[in-house]
Design a protein around this motif. Structure first.
Motif, mmCIF file in Angstrom:
data_model
loop_
_atom_site.group_PDB
_atom_site.id
_atom_site.type_symbol
_atom_site.label_atom_id
_atom_site.label_comp_id
_atom_site.label_asym_id
_atom_site.label_seq_id
_atom_site.Cartn_x
_atom_site.Cartn_y
_atom_site.Cartn_z
ATOM 1 N N ARG A 101 0.831 -1.206 0.000
ATOM 2 C CA ARG A 101 0.000 0.000 0.000
ATOM 3 C C ARG A 101 0.867 1.258 0.000
ATOM 4 N N ARG A 102 1.912 1.287 0.842
ATOM 5 C CA ARG A 102 2.783 2.463 0.889
ATOM 6 C C ARG A 102 3.451 2.701 -0.465
ATOM 7 N N TRP A 103 3.875 1.605 -1.095
ATOM 8 C CA TRP A 103 4.571 1.751 -2.394
ATOM 9 C C TRP A 103 3.618 2.272 -3.472
ATOM 10 N N VAL A 104 2.410 1.700 -3.544
ATOM 11 C CA VAL A 104 1.460 2.107 -4.585
ATOM 12 C C VAL A 104 1.026 3.556 -4.381
ATOM 13 N N THR A 105 0.674 3.925 -3.150
ATOM 14 C CA THR A 105 0.221 5.300 -2.917
ATOM 15 C C THR A 105 1.349 6.297 -3.133
ATOM 16 N N GLY A 106 2.583 5.895 -2.857
ATOM 17 C CA GLY A 106 3.712 6.788 -3.096
ATOM 18 C C GLY A 106 3.963 7.039 -4.570
ATOM 19 N N LEU A 107 3.496 6.137 -5.430
ATOM 20 C CA LEU A 107 3.680 6.326 -6.877
ATOM 21 C C LEU A 107 2.776 7.396 -7.448
ATOM 22 N N SER A 108 1.597 7.553 -6.841
ATOM 23 C CA SER A 108 0.550 8.436 -7.393
ATOM 24 C C SER A 108 0.297 8.100 -8.860
ATOM 25 N N PRO A 109 -0.069 6.825 -9.153
ATOM 26 C CA PRO A 109 -0.272 6.438 -10.553
ATOM 27 C C PRO A 109 -1.478 7.131 -11.159
ATOM 28 N N ALA A 110 -1.487 7.219 -12.481
ATOM 29 C CA ALA A 110 -2.614 7.820 -13.194
ATOM 30 C C ALA A 110 -3.880 7.014 -12.922
ATOM 31 N N ARG A 111 -5.040 7.688 -13.090
ATOM 32 C CA ARG A 111 -6.315 7.027 -12.801
ATOM 33 C C ARG A 111 -6.561 5.840 -13.735
ATOM 34 N N ASP A 112 -6.016 5.895 -14.959
ATOM 35 C CA ASP A 112 -6.243 4.797 -15.906
ATOM 36 C C ASP A 112 -5.090 3.788 -15.917
ATOM 37 N N ALA A 113 -4.236 3.810 -14.897
ATOM 38 C CA ALA A 113 -3.100 2.876 -14.841
ATOM 39 C C ALA A 113 -3.595 1.435 -14.766
ATOM 40 N N HIS A 114 -2.803 0.536 -15.370
ATOM 41 C CA HIS A 114 -3.079 -0.894 -15.276
ATOM 42 C C HIS A 114 -2.036 -1.541 -14.376
ATOM 43 N N TYR A 115 -2.489 -2.538 -13.618
ATOM 44 C CA TYR A 115 -1.655 -3.200 -12.628
ATOM 45 C C TYR A 115 -1.483 -4.673 -13.017
ATOM 46 N N TYR A 116 -0.249 -5.155 -12.934
ATOM 47 C CA TYR A 116 0.068 -6.546 -13.276
ATOM 48 C C TYR A 116 0.797 -7.190 -12.101
ATOM 49 N N VAL A 117 0.336 -8.380 -11.699
ATOM 50 C CA VAL A 117 0.913 -9.086 -10.563
ATOM 51 C C VAL A 117 1.250 -10.514 -10.993
ATOM 52 N N CYS A 118 2.485 -10.955 -10.700
ATOM 53 C CA CYS A 118 2.876 -12.328 -11.013
ATOM 54 C C CYS A 118 3.816 -12.833 -9.923
ATOM 55 N N GLY A 119 3.418 -13.904 -9.278
ATOM 56 C CA GLY A 119 4.242 -14.463 -8.212
ATOM 57 C C GLY A 119 3.477 -15.522 -7.464
ATOM 58 N N PRO A 120 3.961 -15.918 -6.288
ATOM 59 C CA PRO A 120 3.258 -16.923 -5.491
ATOM 60 C C PRO A 120 1.847 -16.465 -5.140
ATOM 61 N N GLU A 121 0.971 -17.418 -4.908
ATOM 62 C CA GLU A 121 -0.436 -17.100 -4.664
ATOM 63 C C GLU A 121 -0.657 -16.172 -3.471
ATOM 64 N N PRO A 122 0.050 -16.345 -2.331
ATOM 65 C CA PRO A 122 -0.179 -15.411 -1.215
ATOM 66 C C PRO A 122 0.124 -13.952 -1.583
ATOM 67 N N LEU A 123 1.202 -13.726 -2.339
ATOM 68 C CA LEU A 123 1.528 -12.360 -2.742
ATOM 69 C C LEU A 123 0.463 -11.825 -3.700
ATOM 70 N N THR A 124 0.034 -12.653 -4.656
ATOM 71 C CA THR A 124 -0.987 -12.215 -5.606
ATOM 72 C C THR A 124 -2.259 -11.820 -4.883
ATOM 73 N N ASP A 125 -2.685 -12.625 -3.904
ATOM 74 C CA ASP A 125 -3.901 -12.309 -3.156
ATOM 75 C C ASP A 125 -3.738 -11.031 -2.349
ATOM 76 N N THR A 126 -2.546 -10.831 -1.782
ATOM 77 C CA THR A 126 -2.288 -9.626 -0.993
ATOM 78 C C THR A 126 -2.388 -8.382 -1.859
ATOM 79 N N VAL A 127 -1.736 -8.399 -3.016
ATOM 80 C CA VAL A 127 -1.748 -7.226 -3.896
ATOM 81 C C VAL A 127 -3.155 -6.939 -4.399
ATOM 82 N N ARG A 128 -3.903 -7.965 -4.776
ATOM 83 C CA ARG A 128 -5.264 -7.747 -5.265
ATOM 84 C C ARG A 128 -6.143 -7.169 -4.167
ATOM 85 N N ASP A 129 -5.944 -7.617 -2.923
ATOM 86 C CA ASP A 129 -6.732 -7.085 -1.811
ATOM 87 C C ASP A 129 -6.403 -5.609 -1.571
#
Length: 715
Positions: free
Chosen positions: A566-594
């Protein structure tokens, strides 16, 4: 029983009285080394029958191969090929090579020279072309005819085993292996209308011996050594029936009459006292796709085998001092159009001879459907390893290029994966790996991390070298950066999950300076385990303001948790239409999606990838199971799934156009609805909970526990 007391032939004179003696030219068509024509045939041949005996003297006949070029020609007198079957071959061996759509067969006899892992090396003693009669009798390359009823069997002999009687009732073609007493081996094709072998009781088979070229190698061998084995095929099925036992020769009129065609019985019969019979799935048969549309060779891909046999005969006649006959054969072979004329003459001879035996509707041109037939080609792509580049102590990048003479580009979408297939210990193993290079190049890069106990990754890290060949399927997968993705792209990866991200980064940075920002959060165990560390640092330096990379080293910083994301994403201030891609172990994927859900990022702008480890499910049942395929309720076809086979392999082997892509349970392209029966499939896989609840299965990793009905319409 009648067959137990039938008359048996025991001398060469008795055999020759029944069969006759071969013409001298029949015995002069063998050559002692593989010429250019033979090597061309081997380069295009996807499958062969192989007869051998192991260290215990057990006779075996198996089908080997699975793809064109599986036979490696090391010299005119030495070849090798993978042999996954049990029991290392010893002594004399024999093969015949089948070309889809072609009636004549190339036969090779020799002896085992070495065994290197699963690779068997054979010293060639002789090679020659076998006539097309066995293929014509069996209608091997035509659509399969309805099988006759399976014989009712009493007793507990080997022929009463699971699926054996039904297989024999439908098998018109078999490869029969015998040996003589002086170190020779022979594997001959046998074909007959509907069934090539008849069951007499639970331990006895009868195989007709109809008219041929009078060489009678099989019969002569059995007079010296009665041990034999054979492997039978059913057109449209991906399995093989393996039989071994002891054989004898009979001319009993009552037995021969049971195999008469239009009142014409065979001149002899082989009685087989069966010691072992088993139906198994065959990787070689399933992978060869012998009965799939478009499997037959293109015109001119190989020399006409009858013309090749003519050249062999002319060469032997010249070496033997044949004089004018040798000169005449060479002169005729050099005339324009002579191979085509020879083919017409031979087809007429085939037609006439087989009709005299009682065969109806014999049309060689129809049975040997000429090459050029329309259809879908195999999606497998033969590639060569150009380079193996070390990324970290546990990860390497394979640089791949086309193995053909005309290399083409590798087209895919950044983030997609490819399925790599290699023969490991004689068996095909498939695994999916993301491309780490940008699309459009003549070279493809995939990065493989070593997994402890992983067959494929261990093979890549310890066995693959520059120059080796593997097969490639793809691209596959919906995890990719499309052309309409917004300006900002946010990437989160862990471990080897960075490989698809690397393809996205390279592609976007190559499209121009105004494409927006790329931010990567990358979790690794330690600094030495950071895959692409140098490349990422260089790209970040070359593109300031466009690419930022944040590393998390779990041994130093601890695991990446929700607060850190959360700290990393909010610190980026990404554009409103930004797309997010996650690839890794299932616990990390679930954490990022949450985290992204709580930040109110719409689901359609969040993309994730999870990998399975491939189709390693063991055999679910020991008996063949029937699979009925429908499309929107309309029947498409019915096939048999052999023990150990997947639903997809059985369907494709029979020529049914079943949807698929990756073949390892990752992409979801082979999802079908299970309308009836029970299926087991390996976990984890890419099916969603909703798909599972709706009765969907993946045919590429699914195996039947019973007869099943599938609907292949898009579920």
């Amino acid at each position: 029983m009648q067959h137990a007391h039938s008359h048996r032939l025991t001398t060469v004179d008795e055999v020759e009285t029944a069969v006759g003696r071969p013409a001298p030219m029949v015995m002069r068509k063998q050559i002692g080394a593989l010429d250019e024509g033979c090597r061309t045939v081997l380069a295009r041949c996807p499958i062969a029958a192989f007869g051998y005996r192991d260290a215990d003297g057990t006779s075996r006949t198996v089908f080997v191969g699975g793809a064109a070029g599986f036979t490696h020609v090391h010299s005119p007198t030495r070849i090798s090929f993978p042999l996954p079957e049990p029991g290392a071959p010893r002594g004399p061996v024999s093969l015949f090579f089948l070309l889809p759509g072609v009636g004549e067969i190339l036969r090779v006899n020799g002896s085992v020279a070495a065994r290197k892992g699963a690779e068997t090396v054979v010293e060639v003693a002789e090679a020659y072309v076998h006539c097309a009669q066995a293929v014509l009798r069996s209608r091997l390359w035509q659509p399969p005819a309805p099988a006759g009823p399976a014989a009712g069997i009493r007793g507990d002999g080997p022929l009463a085993g699971p699926g054996v009687a039904a297989f024999l009732a439908a098998a018109p073609f078999l490869a029969l292996s015998t040996w003589d007493a002086s170190g020779g081996s022979d594997t001959s094709p046998r074909g007959d209308r509907r069934a090539a072998a008849r069951i007499l009781d639970s331990r006895t088979l009868l195989i007709p011996d109809r008219k041929g070229n009078k060489r009678a190698d099989t019969l002569r061998n059995l007079l010296q050594d009665d041990r034999l084995s054979f492997a039978a095929l059913v057109p449209g099925r991906g399995g093989v029936l393996h039989v071994r036992g002891r054989g004898s020769i009979t001319d009993d009129p009552a037995l021969l009459e049971t195999m008469a065609l239009r009142g014409v019985p065979p001149h002899l019969g082989l009685l087989v006292d069966v010691e072992h019979a088993e139906v198994t799935g065959s990787d070689a048969v399933a992978r060869s796709r012998l009965w799939s549309p478009g499997a037959h060779l293109e015109s001119g891909a190989v020399p006409d085998l009858m013309a090749l046999a003519g050249r062999h005969l002319a060469a032997n006649a010249a070496e033997g001092g044949g004089g004018s006959p040798a000169f005449l054969l060479k002169a005729l072979g050099a005339l324009p159009g002579m191979p085509r004329l020879l083919r017409l003459v031979m087809n007429r001879a085939y037609r006439s001879g087989l009709r005299k035996e009682g065969y109806e509707d014999v049309e060689p041109g129809a049975d040997l459907r000429p090459a050029g037939v329309e259809g879908t080609r195999s999606p497998l792509r033969d590639v060569r390893v150009a380079e193996v580049r070390r990324e970290t102590p546990s990860a390497v990048t394979l640089v791949l290029e086309d193995a053909g003479e005309k290399p083409g580009p590798f087209d895919f979408r950044p983030g997609q994966f490819f399925t790599l297939m290699a023969d490991i210990d004689g068996r095909p193993v498939r695994r999916a790996y993301s491309a780490s290079s940008a699309p459009g190049s003549s070279r493809l890069e995939v990065t493989v991390k070593h997994i402890e106990g992983g067959r494929f990754s261990t093979h890549v890290h310890r066995g693959l070298r520059a120059g080796d060949r593997i097969a490639l399927r793809g691209p596959s997968g919906s995890f990719h950066a499309g052309p309409r993705v917004g300006d900002d792209v946010v990437l989160v990866a862990a471990g080897s999950g960075v490989t698809p991200m690397m393809s996205m980064i390279r592609t976007r940075l190559a499209t121009g300076p105004d494409r927006g920002r790329i931010a990567l959060l990358y979790s690794s165990r330690s600094e030495e385990e950071v895959i692409f560390a140098d490349a990422l640092a260089r790209l970040e330096k070359e593109h300031p303001g466009r690419l930022s990379v944040t590393h998390v080293l779990t041994r130093r910083d601890g695991r990446l948790d929700a607060d850190g994301v959360r700290r990393w994403v909010t610190g980026l201030s990404p554009a409103r239409d930004a797309h997010y891609y996650v690839c890794g172990p299932e616990p990390l994927t679930d954490t990022v999606r949450d985290v992204l859900g709580r930040l109110r990022v719409p689901d359609e702008r969040v993309h994730h990838e999870r990998y399975t480890r491939g189709a390693d499910t063991g055999t679910a049942v020991t008996e063949p199971q029937e699979m009925t395929v429908e499309e929107d309720g309309r029947p498409v076809g019915t096939v048999v799934v052999e023990p150990g086979q997947t639903l997809l392999d059985a369907g494709l082997a029979a020529g049914i156009a079943m949807p698929h892509s990756c073949t390892v349970g990752n992409c979801g392209d082979c999802v079908v609805r299970l309308r009836g029966g029970e299926v087991t499939q390996n976990e984890p896989n890419c099916l969603t909970p909703r798909q599972k609840a709706d009765g969907c299965v993946l045919t590429c990793v699914g195996r039947p526990l019973s007869g099943v009905t599938l609907d292949i319409a898009d579920p």
